[in-house]
Design an enzyme around this catalytic site. Structure first.
Site, short mmCIF file in Angstrom:
data_model
loop_
_atom_site.label_atom_id
_atom_site.label_comp_id
_atom_site.label_asym_id
_atom_site.label_seq_id
_atom_site.Cartn_x
_atom_site.Cartn_y
_atom_site.Cartn_z
N HIS A 122 0.81 -1.21 0.00
CA HIS A 122 0.00 0.00 0.00
C HIS A 122 0.84 1.27 0.00
O HIS A 122 0.32 2.36 -0.25
CB HIS A 122 -1.00 0.00 1.17
CG HIS A 122 -0.42 0.31 2.51
ND1 HIS A 122 -0.15 -0.67 3.46
CD2 HIS A 122 -0.06 1.48 3.09
CE1 HIS A 122 0.32 -0.10 4.55
NE2 HIS A 122 0.40 1.21 4.36
N ASP A 152 0.17 -7.62 1.79
CA ASP A 152 0.59 -6.22 1.78
C ASP A 152 2.11 -6.08 1.77
O ASP A 152 2.69 -5.42 2.64
CB ASP A 152 -0.01 -5.47 2.97
CG ASP A 152 0.01 -3.96 2.77
OD1 ASP A 152 0.38 -3.51 1.67
OD2 ASP A 152 -0.32 -3.23 3.72
N GLY A 224 3.21 6.55 7.88
CA GLY A 224 4.56 6.76 7.35
C GLY A 224 5.54 5.71 7.82
O GLY A 224 6.59 5.53 7.22
N ASN A 225 5.18 5.01 8.91
CA ASN A 225 5.98 3.86 9.34
C ASN A 225 5.71 2.63 8.47
O ASN A 225 6.43 1.62 8.57
CB ASN A 225 5.67 3.49 10.80
CG ASN A 225 6.49 4.28 11.80
OD1 ASN A 225 5.93 5.04 12.58
ND2 ASN A 225 7.80 4.10 11.79
N SER A 226 4.64 2.71 7.65
CA SER A 226 4.28 1.57 6.81
C SER A 226 5.47 1.08 6.01
O SER A 226 6.16 1.85 5.34
CB SER A 226 3.17 1.97 5.83
OG SER A 226 1.94 2.10 6.48
N GLY A 282 -8.55 -26.11 -2.70
CA GLY A 282 -9.81 -26.21 -3.42
C GLY A 282 -11.00 -26.59 -2.56
O GLY A 282 -11.84 -27.40 -2.96
N VAL A 283 -11.09 -25.99 -1.36
CA VAL A 283 -12.24 -26.22 -0.49
C VAL A 283 -12.74 -24.89 0.03
O VAL A 283 -12.00 -23.91 0.12
CB VAL A 283 -11.91 -27.13 0.72
CG1 VAL A 283 -11.55 -28.52 0.25
CG2 VAL A 283 -10.80 -26.52 1.58
N ILE A 285 -14.38 -23.30 3.45
CA ILE A 285 -14.37 -23.70 4.86
C ILE A 285 -15.13 -22.71 5.71
O ILE A 285 -15.42 -21.58 5.28
CB ILE A 285 -12.92 -23.83 5.41
CG1 ILE A 285 -12.19 -22.48 5.29
CG2 ILE A 285 -12.17 -24.93 4.70
CD1 ILE A 285 -10.85 -22.46 6.00
#
Length: 494
Positions: A122, A152, A224-226, A282-283, A285
């Site tokens: 992001h 992310d 900004g720490n992202s 392929g399930v 749940i």
């Protein structure tokens, strides 16, 4: 609310013993017998060790907008195009698109001296221009090697005329609640900033994506720490700072970092293939609650209940069925349903794994060769609906709900896809067992206790059979919505 970092209650004050222990670690007091690993004398030594590998990231996206929003969207070069352009020019309006720039600031860290930089997806988004700013003031343009929105993370590459300082990943699985940590980043665009705290919790789910498994920390993390690193006290990156929980958008001591164990396999795939290649079972749940656990003779609530099996997925030929409860996958215990997607996605495509399920109260092991999740998603998007023939049936009633066969009019009224088969719930009595378990008009009952139902008489008979043992166990219904997404619902029949 959550904010990208992205915004419940302030943390409790530390008890005297814990506060003293943490202070001893942070100020470099003589380690106790329990502290076996080598640590820096104080945080300044740790900062010196890692600072040059932590970077600031400026990402700019250029967006074209129409001037004043007035110019019609006409083919370039036509007489009408020229006429409108001349008209707007004479009236002092610029009819042509103008560039608008959107900018984001974040953080990142270098993991390879050749110029591989890690940050959050992001932070870079769909940026046209990305600049990585180093501690010594150098600015280098970066290109995106690969990115993934589900965890992310983004992998960038810069070209440098000299090897870059790096940091290495540590094992987030070894991080314990109470361990000291340090965050380094670029909050609010101020430049390099260091904060410290502890691991406040592990395995946090904040509903930000399908693989949530965050480390929570009270080290101050702000916008900004992202994308910046969360270090352990050995200078290893155990997480990428990603989100905060805050009513104001600023730090209140509840921050979240994506664990290194989650992002490292994804980073490796992005570096090698420039895209993700996740394992696929392929399930469909759903969680197992106490009522469902009782109806399946499961004992305690655990595992992931299979609500449906994809016709094109690897699970079907391996013999997995709706109603199975997956309790172990490739040797790893599935404590709750949300554990399964993350574990499966981390496995290599094409790997044969053992899947342990509880079926009819007994553990059964199935071998499944994993497919690729991305291929499964494309197949699902392209799949066309089947064309089943619907039966016309009279309305019947049980468990406080009325139900009927699925006619053309019923499909249209409740917006039920052609591929959905079963018996449709037409009304639910308030306070009834069906209402208490969340059934509502438009739901389609496909199975009762693993027996398919196609018409109301089938459903009535199946519920009557369920009562024969005195109604000691709830009836397990497989219920689909109009889109065909199914779930199990355990309804008392006594």
């Amino acid at each position: 609310m959550t904010h990208p970092a992205r915004s419940l209650t302030p943390p409790r004050p530390l008890g005297p013993a814990l506060a003293a222990a943490l202070a001893a670690v942070l100020i470099g007091a003589p380690p106790g017998a329990a502290v076996a690993q080598t640590r820096p004398n104080n945080l300044a030594d740790l900062v010196d060790q890692v600072a040059d590998a932590v970077v600031n990231i400026s990402a700019t996206q250029t967006i074209e907008e129409k001037g004043g929003g007035a110019m019609p969207n006409l083919p370039k070069g036509t007489p009408f195009d020229e006429m409108f352009e001349e008209f707007f020019k004479n009236h002092g309006v610029n009819p042509r698109p103008r560039a608008q720039k959107a900018q984001s600031l974040g953080s990142g860290f270098v993991v390879d001296p050749s110029g591989i930089v890690i940050t959050n997806n992001h932070v870079v988004g769909d940026a046209n221009d990305i600049v990585v700013i180093f501690n010594d003031g150098r600015k280098l343009k970066a290109k995106v090697i690969g990115k993934d929105s589900k965890v992310d993370v983004a992998v960038l590459k810069v070209e440098s005329d000299k090897p870059l300082k790096t940091v290495k990943f540590g094992d987030s699985d070894k991080a314990r609640v109470g361990d000291g940590v340090m965050a380094v980043g670029n909050p609010f665009g101020l430049g390099e900033t260091v904060t410290a705290g502890i691991v406040s919790a592990r395995n946090r789910n904040i509903d930000s994506g399908p693989y949530d498994d965050f480390l929570q920390t009270d080290a101050s993390i702000n916008k900004g720490n992202s994308g910046g690193p969360l270090f352990n006290l050995q200078g290893e990156v155990i997480g990428i700072n990603t989100a905060i929980l805050s009513p104001s958008g600023g730090s209140i001591g509840i921050g979240f970092a994506t664990p290194s164990a989650t992002v490292q396999p994804v980073i490796a795939q992005l570096e090698q293939f420039h895209e993700t290649r996740r394992g696929w079972l392929g399930v469909r749940i759903q969680p197992v609650d106490d009522t469902i656990a009782e109806s399946l003779n499961l004992g305690t609530a655990r595992g992931a209940l299979v609500a449906g099996v994809d016709d094109q997925g690897p699970a079907k030929p391996a013999g997995l069925k709706a109603g199975d409860v997956i309790v172990r996958f490739d040797g790893k215990e599935i404590k709750e349903s949300r554990d399964l997607p993350r574990i499966v996605a981390g496995e290599p495509v094409g790997k044969a794994v053992d899947v342990v399920v509880v079926r009819n109260g007994q553990e059964v092991t199935k071998s499944v060769t994993l497919g690729r999740l991305e291929d499964g998603e494309k197949t699902a998007e392209a799949a066309s609906a089947e064309d089943p023939t619907a039966e016309t049936n009279v309305v019947q009633k049980a468990l406080g709900m009325e139900f009927s066969g699925i006619t053309d009019d019923v499909r249209k009224s409740f917006k039920i896809k052609e591929s959905v088969k079963g018996v449709v719930v037409t009304s639910v009595e308030q306070g009834s067992p069906a209402a208490e378990r969340g059934l509502r008009p438009g739901d389609v009952i496909e199975e009762v206790n693993h027996q398919a139902v196609e018409k109301p008489a089938d459903l009535t008979k199946a519920l009557a059979d369920a009562k024969k043992d005195g109604g000691k166990k709830p009836a397990l219904l497989l219920v689909a919505n109009g889109e065909g997404m199914a779930r199990f619902v355990a309804v008392p029949v006594e």
